[in-house]
Structure formats: structure tokens, C-alpha cells
Write an enzyme that holds these catalytic residues in place. Sequence first.
Site, mmCIF file in Angstrom:
data_model
loop_
_atom_site.group_PDB
_atom_site.id
_atom_site.type_symbol
_atom_site.label_atom_id
_atom_site.label_comp_id
_atom_site.label_asym_id
_atom_site.label_seq_id
_atom_site.Cartn_x
_atom_site.Cartn_y
_atom_site.Cartn_z
ATOM 1 N N ARG A 1 -6.679 7.163 23.313
ATOM 2 C CA ARG A 1 -6.549 7.211 21.862
ATOM 3 C C ARG A 1 -7.938 7.219 21.230
ATOM 4 O O ARG A 1 -8.717 6.293 21.429
ATOM 5 C CB ARG A 1 -5.750 6.006 21.343
ATOM 6 C CG ARG A 1 -4.338 5.919 21.903
ATOM 7 C CD ARG A 1 -3.468 7.072 21.419
ATOM 8 N NE ARG A 1 -3.368 7.109 19.971
ATOM 9 C CZ ARG A 1 -2.429 6.461 19.278
ATOM 10 N NH1 ARG A 1 -1.530 5.748 19.893
ATOM 11 N NH2 ARG A 1 -2.408 6.541 17.973
ATOM 12 N N HIS B 1 15.045 -6.575 -13.280
ATOM 13 C CA HIS B 1 14.745 -6.259 -11.872
ATOM 14 C C HIS B 1 15.412 -7.195 -10.867
ATOM 15 O O HIS B 1 15.061 -7.168 -9.694
ATOM 16 C CB HIS B 1 13.235 -6.218 -11.595
ATOM 17 C CG HIS B 1 12.449 -5.392 -12.573
ATOM 18 N ND1 HIS B 1 12.729 -4.073 -12.814
ATOM 19 C CD2 HIS B 1 11.402 -5.713 -13.378
ATOM 20 C CE1 HIS B 1 11.891 -3.608 -13.722
ATOM 21 N NE2 HIS B 1 11.081 -4.581 -14.079
ATOM 22 N N ARG C 1 9.742 -2.474 -8.282
ATOM 23 C CA ARG C 1 9.468 -1.071 -7.923
ATOM 24 C C ARG C 1 10.622 -0.401 -7.178
ATOM 25 O O ARG C 1 10.587 0.799 -6.933
ATOM 26 C CB ARG C 1 8.167 -0.997 -7.116
ATOM 27 C CG ARG C 1 6.990 -1.458 -7.976
ATOM 28 C CD ARG C 1 5.689 -1.367 -7.237
ATOM 29 N NE ARG C 1 5.322 0.007 -6.934
ATOM 30 C CZ ARG C 1 4.232 0.352 -6.273
ATOM 31 N NH1 ARG C 1 3.402 -0.584 -5.853
ATOM 32 N NH2 ARG C 1 3.968 1.616 -6.031
ATOM 33 N N PRO D 1 4.747 -7.431 0.484
ATOM 34 C CA PRO D 1 5.055 -8.526 1.418
ATOM 35 C C PRO D 1 4.741 -8.095 2.845
ATOM 36 O O PRO D 1 5.151 -7.028 3.291
ATOM 37 C CB PRO D 1 6.563 -8.738 1.238
ATOM 38 C CG PRO D 1 6.921 -8.051 -0.037
ATOM 39 C CD PRO D 1 5.932 -6.945 -0.220
ATOM 40 N N GLU D 2 3.966 -8.907 3.546
ATOM 41 C CA GLU D 2 3.616 -8.619 4.934
ATOM 42 C C GLU D 2 4.499 -9.462 5.858
ATOM 43 O O GLU D 2 5.262 -10.310 5.388
ATOM 44 C CB GLU D 2 2.137 -8.957 5.169
ATOM 45 C CG GLU D 2 1.171 -8.159 4.297
ATOM 46 C CD GLU D 2 0.807 -6.829 4.913
ATOM 47 O OE1 GLU D 2 1.319 -6.490 5.996
ATOM 48 O OE2 GLU D 2 -0.006 -6.119 4.304
#
Length: 271
Positions: A152, A91, A110, A2-3
Amino acid sequence: MPELPEVETTKRGICSALLGHRVLNAVVRERRLRWPIAANFEATVSGRTVRSVERRAKYIVIGFDDGSLILHLGMSGSLRLIKPGTLPRTHDHWDLEMDSGWVLRFHDPRRFGSLHWTEGEPSEHPLLVKLAPEPLSDAFDADYLYRATRKRSVAIKQLLMNSAVVVGVGNIYASEALFHAGVAPRRVARRITKMEAAKLVKAVKQVLAAAIKIGGTTLRDYVDPEGSPGYFRQKLFVYERAGSACRVCKSTVKQFAQGQRSTYWCSTCQR
Ligand SMILES: [Zn+2]
């Protein structure tokens, strides 16, 4: 995984079933998530009324009068609203039964998700205190990104995905934002111009806002709390489109490995 847009969509989806409502009962079937759920969790939240539901990075913070729950969906977690009495599937690790007539149920094959109770200010919690600015906030602007890229030597895509610079810009959104900004993913961060930084900030915000507006999502099997699948994938310009024609210039979209992730880009549109 999930973002940020899926987490935001989830937060919006669960909000009305929780806000102003009291927890009647909490049930934990599996305590062994990324960190163990505290033994007194059920007793702690039962009887308390939800006063706020917020998102910070990919955490959802459920606020009560004198404490907060900080939860994370991990790699494979999802929250859904179900009716009381719905049998748990494998789950389904914990439930919050609300007096709104809904049960908030957490599913996570998971078990990389997490659930913490804190009595302090949630933004001061060790999980949240060091988080960089939100991509959709005013703090993430062209000046900020330009300054963050100075000195950077890392590639610009990797800098955008660094949660110490800005939170919640995952692989899909970084690839898409770089395309829309016309910036090649391998460009050295410190060589980005001020104008490019401005374009990138705008593109990151637009890509994330569009994904949120459409309801998620990056996962093929993702379902929002009301049960409808996300359709964001159909709007992608480069991500997972290697070998296809660029939607803008018709050149072939390319792919290469960058920091163990696949990067997709158009070498004509992005410089
Ligand atoms: Zn192109």
C-alpha cells in the site's frame, strides 16, 4: 461528527433503559433521514422487547426476539433518554417509548442519521456485512495491520482512517495514535515495520479506550445520554494543537492538509 467513542458511550448510556424492556409506542415526526424510515416502522417495533444493545463500527444495533433495529447517528445525530411527555424540540425525529419509564429520542439537525429494521442476522445486513474489524477487538492486531499495509503506497494516516481496513478510527484518533506510536502521518504504509505496526495497534486501542473511559468526545457541544459534557478534548496531544508546544518534547506542533483533513503532528517525536 460522532466518532466511535461517542457511539460506544451512547450505547452504554441507553442500555439499561432499553434492555429487557418493551416498546410501548414508537413515534416518527420526520421520516426523511439519510434513507426514509419505513412506513411500517411504528407498527413493527411496538410491543416488542429489547434483548440486546450492541455497537458495530458506528452503528447501534438494538436486538429484539425476531428482528433488530440498526441505527446510525450520521453527522449530527444524538440519542437521549427523556421522561414521557417531554415536548419535542426542532429536529427531534423519532421516539421509542419504553415500559422502563424512559423515552429514547433521536435528534439530528442534518438528517444524515438512519434507522433500519431487519429480520435477518444484523451482521449480514448490507450496511454491516462488509465492515472491517473493530479496532478494540483481537482481530485488529499487529499482524493484521502489518499485512494490511503491505503493497500500500497510501500514507499511513489515511490507511488507518480507511474503514475497509479498520472501522471507527476518525481523524482525531488517527492523529493521536500516530503521535503516541511515534510514526509520522505521511509515512508510506508499506514502509511501516512490524514493530511500528505493533506500536500503532497498541496506540489506536489506547486512544480509543481512553476516550470511551472518559465518556466521549470530539464534539464541543456533545452531551452524553445522562447530560454531562465530554472532556476528551483536554487530553489531546497534537489534535488542534498546531503552534502549541508538544507535551512531550516542547517542539512546536505542526499542521498540514492530508486527504482534505487537517493532520497534526510533532516532527521531533514522530519519524
Ligand atoms: Zn514532540
